[in-house]
Design an enzyme around this catalytic site. Structure first.
Site, PDB file in Angstrom:
ATOM      1  N   ASN A 111       0.836  -1.241  -0.009  1.00  0.00           N
ATOM      2  CA  ASN A 111       0.151  -0.029  -0.016  1.00  0.00           C
ATOM      3  C   ASN A 111       0.778   1.297  -0.080  1.00  0.00           C
ATOM      4  O   ASN A 111       1.856   1.291   0.456  1.00  0.00           O
ATOM      5  CB  ASN A 111      -1.092  -0.093   1.126  1.00  0.00           C
ATOM      6  CG  ASN A 111      -0.353   0.606   2.326  1.00  0.00           C
ATOM      7  OD1 ASN A 111      -0.538   1.800   2.704  1.00  0.00           O
ATOM      8  ND2 ASN A 111       0.072  -0.173   3.338  1.00  0.00           N
TER       9      ASN A 111
ATOM     10  N   PHE B 116      -1.918   8.104   4.487  1.00  0.00           N
ATOM     11  CA  PHE B 116      -2.737   8.633   5.494  1.00  0.00           C
ATOM     12  C   PHE B 116      -3.983   9.409   5.139  1.00  0.00           C
ATOM     13  O   PHE B 116      -3.983  10.501   5.486  1.00  0.00           O
ATOM     14  CB  PHE B 116      -1.735   9.642   6.296  1.00  0.00           C
ATOM     15  CG  PHE B 116      -0.638   9.098   7.434  1.00  0.00           C
ATOM     16  CD1 PHE B 116      -0.670   7.812   7.454  1.00  0.00           C
ATOM     17  CD2 PHE B 116       0.176   9.931   7.951  1.00  0.00           C
ATOM     18  CE1 PHE B 116       0.178   7.206   8.192  1.00  0.00           C
ATOM     19  CE2 PHE B 116       1.215   9.351   8.829  1.00  0.00           C
ATOM     20  CZ  PHE B 116       0.956   7.903   8.728  1.00  0.00           C
TER      21      PHE B 116
ATOM     22  N   SER C  24       5.364   4.696   8.962  1.00  0.00           N
ATOM     23  CA  SER C  24       4.706   4.623   7.639  1.00  0.00           C
ATOM     24  C   SER C  24       5.662   5.010   6.562  1.00  0.00           C
ATOM     25  O   SER C  24       6.244   6.246   6.736  1.00  0.00           O
ATOM     26  CB  SER C  24       3.330   5.401   7.401  1.00  0.00           C
ATOM     27  OG  SER C  24       2.849   5.431   6.053  1.00  0.00           O
TER      28      SER C  24
ATOM     29  N   ASN D 193       4.757   5.799   3.517  1.00  0.00           N
ATOM     30  CA  ASN D 193       3.956   6.504   2.635  1.00  0.00           C
ATOM     31  C   ASN D 193       3.963   7.916   2.662  1.00  0.00           C
ATOM     32  O   ASN D 193       3.185   8.636   1.935  1.00  0.00           O
ATOM     33  CB  ASN D 193       2.851   5.900   2.364  1.00  0.00           C
ATOM     34  CG  ASN D 193       2.605   4.081   2.279  1.00  0.00           C
ATOM     35  OD1 ASN D 193       3.635   3.864   1.810  1.00  0.00           O
ATOM     36  ND2 ASN D 193       1.709   3.675   3.098  1.00  0.00           N
ATOM     37  N   THR D 194       4.305   8.578   3.626  1.00  0.00           N
ATOM     38  CA  THR D 194       4.468   9.963   3.956  1.00  0.00           C
ATOM     39  C   THR D 194       5.910  10.582   4.202  1.00  0.00           C
ATOM     40  O   THR D 194       6.618   9.970   4.918  1.00  0.00           O
ATOM     41  CB  THR D 194       3.545  10.420   5.516  1.00  0.00           C
ATOM     42  OG1 THR D 194       2.253   9.930   5.362  1.00  0.00           O
ATOM     43  CG2 THR D 194       3.733  11.899   5.473  1.00  0.00           C
TER      44      THR D 194
ATOM     45  N   LYS E  88       4.947   3.439  17.410  1.00  0.00           N
ATOM     46  CA  LYS E  88       5.243   2.350  16.410  1.00  0.00           C
ATOM     47  C   LYS E  88       6.296   2.333  15.441  1.00  0.00           C
ATOM     48  O   LYS E  88       6.538   3.593  14.934  1.00  0.00           O
ATOM     49  CB  LYS E  88       4.039   2.150  15.521  1.00  0.00           C
ATOM     50  CG  LYS E  88       3.783   1.182  14.613  1.00  0.00           C
ATOM     51  CD  LYS E  88       2.536   0.864  14.223  1.00  0.00           C
ATOM     52  CE  LYS E  88       2.227  -0.261  13.018  1.00  0.00           C
ATOM     53  NZ  LYS E  88       0.916  -0.398  12.452  1.00  0.00           N
TER      54      LYS E  88
ATOM     55  N   ASN F 209       5.597  -1.990  11.737  1.00  0.00           N
ATOM     56  CA  ASN F 209       5.049  -1.598  10.582  1.00  0.00           C
ATOM     57  C   ASN F 209       5.242  -2.037   9.108  1.00  0.00           C
ATOM     58  O   ASN F 209       5.946  -3.242   9.333  1.00  0.00           O
ATOM     59  CB  ASN F 209       5.184   0.134  10.649  1.00  0.00           C
ATOM     60  CG  ASN F 209       3.878   0.940   9.878  1.00  0.00           C
ATOM     61  OD1 ASN F 209       3.261   0.531   8.924  1.00  0.00           O
ATOM     62  ND2 ASN F 209       3.411   1.983  10.413  1.00  0.00           N
TER      63      ASN F 209
END
Ligand SMILES: Cc1cc2nc3c(=O)[nH]c(=O)nc-3n(C[C@H](O)[C@H](O)[C@H](O)COP(=O)(O)O)c2cc1C
Length: 333
Positions: free
Chosen positions: A115, A119, A184, A186-187, A218, A247
């Site tokens: 993915n 967010f 994450s 993705n940011t 996390k 994560n």
């Protein structure tokens, strides 16, 4: 059986995010029907195996991981399926749409998901309002509800801590614990917040914003060795109550953009990180194991590695909604 033979083939014919949206819509509808939730819970038959951690009592150690129910639409339904707690979010101060679609991909041969959501969420005020409304209408599930907080994509680096503090201040009153998501992929720049300096700052401001609620951090599966030890030392010195490991694995999406891989590819890595985390933080801190859990064996392995509690996301995609109940029964044998 019913899920693997009938439901999964149908869902897997749909675009992954469309399937996710459909499942979330159905789950959110279920969550508004308390009597049906109680019936589903009775059919799911999760084995009560209470765990005391974070000053809370968890009916069983199997939780829903962050990112599935980003906007707190269905906490009561997650209880119905047999989960012992839920982590909602990740939620940012302002609403944001996330990355362009497609941004969720299945890798069935690896039993994995990739993915690059970025967010996508309704923002802290809207999510807090939803949780308040659920509490007012008797739809608060009888288990701990955690809230994951993050930063908006367009927030400049120097305002990062303000974002975490703002989201925590708005959401902590509606949550039993708060998690700081710095892992994450993705940011842009988020994972660079895993240095001791940033972690000290973020845990300090989020604790101050969260009142007496326990705060966890996390971490990414790539954080290892001396870097992991330094991060953990900073997190614990700043007063965090625990750590979630891990994560998603950083990877590339089919369009070549940064993404995260979850599911089976984490099965060996995450328990090893949990072992290292437990060794470093000692017996008093709460450790939540996450990554690649999709059966009783992988759940048991994570608990044996030192986790007090475990979390699942991708396992639900491949094994169906009653996986948590099945795991609680298997663990008690
Ligand atoms: C589509 C998707 C979205 C996710 N979003 C979040 C998120 O918003 N916050 C978070 O902390 N973790 C997020 N995660 C990571 C999961 O919480 C979990 O750490 C990871 O998927 C490993 O567990 P699993 O192998 O059981 O899926 C997401 C995972 C997936 C697959």
């Amino acid at each position: 059986m019913l899920y693997a033979d009938l439901v999964r083939p149908l869902l897997f014919r749909l675009d992954p995010e469309r399937a996710h949206d459909l499942v979330m819509a159905g789950t959110a509808r279920l969550a508004r029907l308390p009597l049906l939730c109680k019936l589903v819970h009775a059919l799911a038959r999760p084995k009560p195996t209470p765990v005391k951690a974070l000053g809370l009592t968890f009916p069983n150690p199997v939780g829903l991981a962050g990112g599935m129910d980003k906007n707190a639409r269905a906490p009561f339904a997650w209880w119905a399926f047999g989960f012992g707690f839920v982590e909602l979010g990740t939620v940012t101060p302002k609403p944001q749409p996330g990355n362009d679609r497609p941004r969720m991909f299945r890798l069935p041969a690896e039993e994995a998901v990739v993915n690059r959501m970025g967010f996508n969420n309704d923002g802290a005020e809207a999510v807090a309002g939803r949780l308040a409304e659920q509490a007012k209408r008797g739809l608060r599930p009888p288990f701990p509800v955690g809230m994951s907080v993050g930063k908006n994509k367009d927030t400049p680096a120097e305002r990062t801590a303000d974002d975490y503090a703002t989201a925590a201040a708005v959401l902590a009153p509606h949550s039993d614990f708060v998690t700081v998501n710095v892992s994450s992929p993705n940011t842009p720049g988020l994972r660079s917040l895993q240095t001791p300096e940033w972690l000290t700052k973020l845990v300090t401001v989020v604790r101050a914003a969260s009142g007496a609620k326990p705060v966890l951090v996390k971490v990414a599966p790539e954080l290892d060795g001396a870097d992991l030890d330094a991060a953990l030392d900073a997190v614990m010195a700043a007063g965090a109550a625990g750590v979630i490991g891990t994560n998603t694995l950083g990877c590339l999406a089919p369009n070549g953009e940064p993404a995260g891989k979850s599911g089976r590819p984490l099965r060996d890595i995450s328990p090893r990180r949990v072992e290292a985390i437990r060794r470093r933080v000692g017996p008093a801190a709460c450790v939540i194991g996450c990554g690649g859990i999709d059966d009783v064996y992988s759940a048991r392995r994570m608990l044996d590695a030192g986790a007090d509690l475990i979390q699942i996301y991708t396992g639900l995609v491949y094994r169906g909604p009653f996986l948590p109940a099945v795991i609680t029964r298997g663990l008690s044998k």
